[in-house]
Design a protein around this motif. Structure first.
Motif, PDB file in Angstrom:
ATOM      1  N   ASN A 112      79.981  82.858  78.666  1.00  0.00           N
ATOM      2  CA  ASN A 112      80.397  84.259  78.750  1.00  0.00           C
ATOM      3  C   ASN A 112      81.650  84.520  77.926  1.00  0.00           C
ATOM      4  O   ASN A 112      81.797  85.582  77.316  1.00  0.00           O
ATOM      5  CB  ASN A 112      80.602  84.653  80.211  1.00  0.00           C
ATOM      6  CG  ASN A 112      79.290  84.847  80.947  1.00  0.00           C
ATOM      7  OD1 ASN A 112      78.289  85.238  80.354  1.00  0.00           O
ATOM      8  ND2 ASN A 112      79.284  84.570  82.234  1.00  0.00           N
ATOM      9  N   ASP A 113      82.560  83.565  77.917  1.00  0.00           N
ATOM     10  CA  ASP A 113      83.761  83.693  77.100  1.00  0.00           C
ATOM     11  C   ASP A 113      83.384  83.825  75.620  1.00  0.00           C
ATOM     12  O   ASP A 113      83.940  84.660  74.888  1.00  0.00           O
ATOM     13  CB  ASP A 113      84.652  82.463  77.323  1.00  0.00           C
ATOM     14  CG  ASP A 113      86.047  82.645  76.792  1.00  0.00           C
ATOM     15  OD1 ASP A 113      86.814  83.400  77.410  1.00  0.00           O
ATOM     16  OD2 ASP A 113      86.383  82.010  75.768  1.00  0.00           O
ATOM     17  N   THR A 114      82.430  83.023  75.180  1.00  0.00           N
ATOM     18  CA  THR A 114      81.965  83.089  73.795  1.00  0.00           C
ATOM     19  C   THR A 114      81.269  84.412  73.504  1.00  0.00           C
ATOM     20  O   THR A 114      81.468  85.016  72.442  1.00  0.00           O
ATOM     21  CB  THR A 114      81.005  81.917  73.508  1.00  0.00           C
ATOM     22  OG1 THR A 114      81.678  80.685  73.761  1.00  0.00           O
ATOM     23  CG2 THR A 114      80.520  81.947  72.070  1.00  0.00           C
ATOM     24  N   ALA A 115      80.456  84.879  74.437  1.00  0.00           N
ATOM     25  CA  ALA A 115      79.779  86.164  74.250  1.00  0.00           C
ATOM     26  C   ALA A 115      80.787  87.298  74.093  1.00  0.00           C
ATOM     27  O   ALA A 115      80.612  88.209  73.264  1.00  0.00           O
ATOM     28  CB  ALA A 115      78.846  86.435  75.422  1.00  0.00           C
ATOM     29  N   LEU A 116      81.851  87.257  74.871  1.00  0.00           N
ATOM     30  CA  LEU A 116      82.887  88.277  74.762  1.00  0.00           C
ATOM     31  C   LEU A 116      83.593  88.194  73.419  1.00  0.00           C
ATOM     32  O   LEU A 116      83.923  89.222  72.800  1.00  0.00           O
ATOM     33  CB  LEU A 116      83.889  88.132  75.908  1.00  0.00           C
ATOM     34  CG  LEU A 116      83.335  88.425  77.304  1.00  0.00           C
ATOM     35  CD1 LEU A 116      84.326  87.979  78.373  1.00  0.00           C
ATOM     36  CD2 LEU A 116      82.997  89.902  77.470  1.00  0.00           C
ATOM     37  N   LEU A 117      83.858  86.974  72.951  1.00  0.00           N
ATOM     38  CA  LEU A 117      84.464  86.802  71.627  1.00  0.00           C
ATOM     39  C   LEU A 117      83.571  87.407  70.551  1.00  0.00           C
ATOM     40  O   LEU A 117      84.045  88.145  69.666  1.00  0.00           O
ATOM     41  CB  LEU A 117      84.684  85.306  71.363  1.00  0.00           C
ATOM     42  CG  LEU A 117      85.077  84.922  69.929  1.00  0.00           C
ATOM     43  CD1 LEU A 117      86.450  85.485  69.582  1.00  0.00           C
ATOM     44  CD2 LEU A 117      85.056  83.402  69.749  1.00  0.00           C
ATOM     45  N   ARG A 138      85.332  81.538  85.363  1.00  0.00           N
ATOM     46  CA  ARG A 138      86.670  81.196  85.793  1.00  0.00           C
ATOM     47  C   ARG A 138      87.718  81.280  84.677  1.00  0.00           C
ATOM     48  O   ARG A 138      88.904  81.136  84.936  1.00  0.00           O
ATOM     49  CB  ARG A 138      86.641  79.759  86.357  1.00  0.00           C
ATOM     50  CG  ARG A 138      87.814  79.321  87.173  1.00  0.00           C
ATOM     51  CD  ARG A 138      87.909  77.802  87.231  1.00  0.00           C
ATOM     52  NE  ARG A 138      88.167  77.230  85.926  1.00  0.00           N
ATOM     53  CZ  ARG A 138      87.267  76.603  85.168  1.00  0.00           C
ATOM     54  NH1 ARG A 138      86.028  76.467  85.589  1.00  0.00           N
ATOM     55  NH2 ARG A 138      87.595  76.122  83.987  1.00  0.00           N
ATOM     56  N   SER A 139      87.316  81.475  83.419  1.00  0.00           N
ATOM     57  CA  SER A 139      88.286  81.531  82.328  1.00  0.00           C
ATOM     58  C   SER A 139      89.091  82.820  82.394  1.00  0.00           C
ATOM     59  O   SER A 139      88.758  83.761  83.122  1.00  0.00           O
ATOM     60  CB  SER A 139      87.572  81.446  80.981  1.00  0.00           C
ATOM     61  OG  SER A 139      86.833  82.630  80.739  1.00  0.00           O
ATOM     62  N   PHE A 140      90.161  82.877  81.609  1.00  0.00           N
ATOM     63  CA  PHE A 140      91.053  84.041  81.619  1.00  0.00           C
ATOM     64  C   PHE A 140      90.289  85.312  81.262  1.00  0.00           C
ATOM     65  O   PHE A 140      90.446  86.355  81.911  1.00  0.00           O
ATOM     66  CB  PHE A 140      92.207  83.803  80.648  1.00  0.00           C
ATOM     67  CG  PHE A 140      93.319  84.805  80.737  1.00  0.00           C
ATOM     68  CD1 PHE A 140      93.799  85.255  81.965  1.00  0.00           C
ATOM     69  CD2 PHE A 140      93.923  85.298  79.585  1.00  0.00           C
ATOM     70  CE1 PHE A 140      94.838  86.167  82.050  1.00  0.00           C
ATOM     71  CE2 PHE A 140      94.960  86.214  79.653  1.00  0.00           C
ATOM     72  CZ  PHE A 140      95.417  86.646  80.880  1.00  0.00           C
ATOM     73  N   SER A 141      89.433  85.245  80.247  1.00  0.00           N
ATOM     74  CA  SER A 141      88.678  86.448  79.868  1.00  0.00           C
ATOM     75  C   SER A 141      87.587  86.762  80.880  1.00  0.00           C
ATOM     76  O   SER A 141      87.348  87.927  81.198  1.00  0.00           O
ATOM     77  CB  SER A 141      88.067  86.280  78.473  1.00  0.00           C
ATOM     78  OG  SER A 141      87.104  85.250  78.466  1.00  0.00           O
ATOM     79  N   ALA A 142      86.913  85.733  81.405  1.00  0.00           N
ATOM     80  CA  ALA A 142      85.827  85.975  82.365  1.00  0.00           C
ATOM     81  C   ALA A 142      86.353  86.525  83.683  1.00  0.00           C
ATOM     82  O   ALA A 142      85.735  87.404  84.299  1.00  0.00           O
ATOM     83  CB  ALA A 142      85.037  84.691  82.600  1.00  0.00           C
ATOM     84  N   VAL A 143      87.500  86.034  84.140  1.00  0.00           N
ATOM     85  CA  VAL A 143      88.124  86.602  85.335  1.00  0.00           C
ATOM     86  C   VAL A 143      88.472  88.065  85.102  1.00  0.00           C
ATOM     87  O   VAL A 143      88.345  88.908  86.001  1.00  0.00           O
ATOM     88  CB  VAL A 143      89.381  85.782  85.717  1.00  0.00           C
ATOM     89  CG1 VAL A 143      90.273  86.559  86.677  1.00  0.00           C
ATOM     90  CG2 VAL A 143      88.980  84.451  86.336  1.00  0.00           C
TER      91      VAL A 143
END
Length: 427
Positions: A112-117, A138-143
């Protein structure tokens, strides 16, 4: 407190959540069963949070892992990797996304972090639409895009997140509407929201909300959203970390229940594809995947040993029609659970599809969540030899049932009977 639990508490974070007052150490598993350190046997209806998708100790997967480990385990993406290419080819083909490219990660959070990037870079916007009651990692962007207060420890985020109605059918301001009117109201809300902001990069949504308690909108909501998103050039990211690979029974991907406007622009996946090995990933159209203009690698994404597991697991799933099994056995199981729930005034709703079933508990005669009883049912089910999960929105009061997709009819009946006893003993 066990000796291992005491050691855990001394060296690991306090915020690592446990199930059960006396945490369970699982030592081994086979098929749909696991055993703890004291030799107790359990029917596993949660599969390591929907991760042991096919079966514990599946011979085809363990053999593939062992053989690959005997050759080479890891080399990074700086070198050609045959198992990674082969699994990417298969996933791209079954994704439904035209000219699809696949990037492997180690988890759903990283996917999900990669998808947001990718979405924010492609669209040159750091605004993201997300669903209320959602969970994306749980990552900063996913939270920062998680719409579930219980799993969002900070409001700080690199993204501007706007939350949309629709992920929960049975609660909220539109709950009393019929399905068509519900979709119409959510679409109008989305249109109104977009009228007050610069165009966001993407909408990220779970077809069925996992941590949120296996909630979902009526079929077709995201297709209706897609028409609005397309008019603004906004991407659609389907978070299939929990719903992919046939778990819902009716469809191979959860988005297909909303698919009249075609596949999403980006799909994220993880959990079940590795059957316990650490595999996550992103599927996207080539122009989106290739939008990054800087070098990148993945040290541990797509390692040879995890790709070997994924290939063997996907082959087994398709060859044995586990999607069809999820539909058939899951249909039987949900009807059995509904029959039990009909006799329990504390069960507000039984929902889900395939082998992804949620049981929402409330205090009888009210709509107030009952997390205390949910915890008690978990304990009682464990005592009866059944492992299940829990989730929900503001309060964790939904039981989550998600066995491996190879579940048999006899095991479904056995698990339902244990759950019935657990519910009765906690009324």
């Amino acid at each position: 407190m066990s000796e291992l639990h005491a050691r855990h508490r001394k060296v690991l974070p306090d915020w690592l959540a446990f199930y059960y007052e006396d945490p369970l150490e699982i030592t081994h598993g086979e098929g749909r069963h696991v055993w703890d350190a004291e030799g107790n046997k359990y029917l596993d209806f949660f599969g390591g949070i929907l991760t042991t998708m096919t079966a514990h100790a599946l011979p085809e997967v363990t053999k593939a892992v062992s053989e690959q480990a005997g050759r080479i385990i890891h080399s990074s993406t700086l070198y050609l990797n045959r198992p990674m290419v082969e699994l990417a080819e298969r996933i791209a083909h079954i994704s439904g996304i035209p000219d699809a490219r696949v990037f492997f990660t180690t988890s759903g959070t990283e996917a999900n972090d990669t998808a947001l990037l990718l979405a924010t870079t492609h669209r040159r916007s750091n605004t993201v639409l997300a669903m209320r009651n959602s969970y994306h990692g749980r990552s900063f962007s996913a939270v920062g895009i998680t719409g579930n207060r219980g799993w969002s420890p900070t409001s700080l985020s690199p993204l501007q997140t706007l939350y949309v109605h629709g992920g929960v059918r049975g609660r909220g301001p539109f709950a009393g509407l019929g399905d068509a009117e519900f979709i119409e109201a959510c679409v109008e809300d989305l249109k109104d929201l977009l009228g007050h902001t610069r165009p966001p990069a993407a909408l990220i949504a779970e077809p069925i909300q996992g941590v949120g308690g296996f909630t979902s909108p009526p079929d077709g909501l995201y297709a209706a959203f897609r028409e609005v998103l397309n008019a603004h050039g906004i991407l659609w990211i389907a978070d299939e970390v929990q719903t992919g690979w046939g778990r819902t029974g009716e469809h191979f991907w959860g988005w297909q229940a909303h698919g009249r406007s075609g596949p999403p622009d980006i799909v994220t996946f993880a959990k079940g594809i590795g059957n316990g090995m650490s595999i996550g990933g992103v599927i996207a159209r080539s122009e989106i995947m290739n939008c990054l203009d800087a070098n990148s690698i993945s040290t541990f994404g797509g390692t040879q040993v995890t790709m070997a597991a994924g290939l063997a697991n996907l082959s087994y799933l398709l060859e044995h029609d586990l999607q069809g099994n999820a539909r058939r056995v899951g249909g039987l199981l949900i009807e059995r659970v509904r029959a039990v729930a009909a006799q329990d005034p504390g069960v507000r709703e039984v929902r889900g599809r395939g082998l992804m079933i949620g049981v929402e508990l409330t205090k009888p005669g009210t709509d107030l969540a009952d997390p205390g009883r949910a915890a008690a049912v978990l304990e009682a089910a464990r005592a009866g030899g059944l492992l299940i999960g829990k989730g929900g929105g503001h309060d964790t009061s939904a039981l989550r049932i998600a066995p491996p997709l190879s579940l048999t009819v006899a095991e479904a009946e056995e698990g339902a009977a244990i759950l019935e006893g657990a519910l009765r003993s906690t009324q």
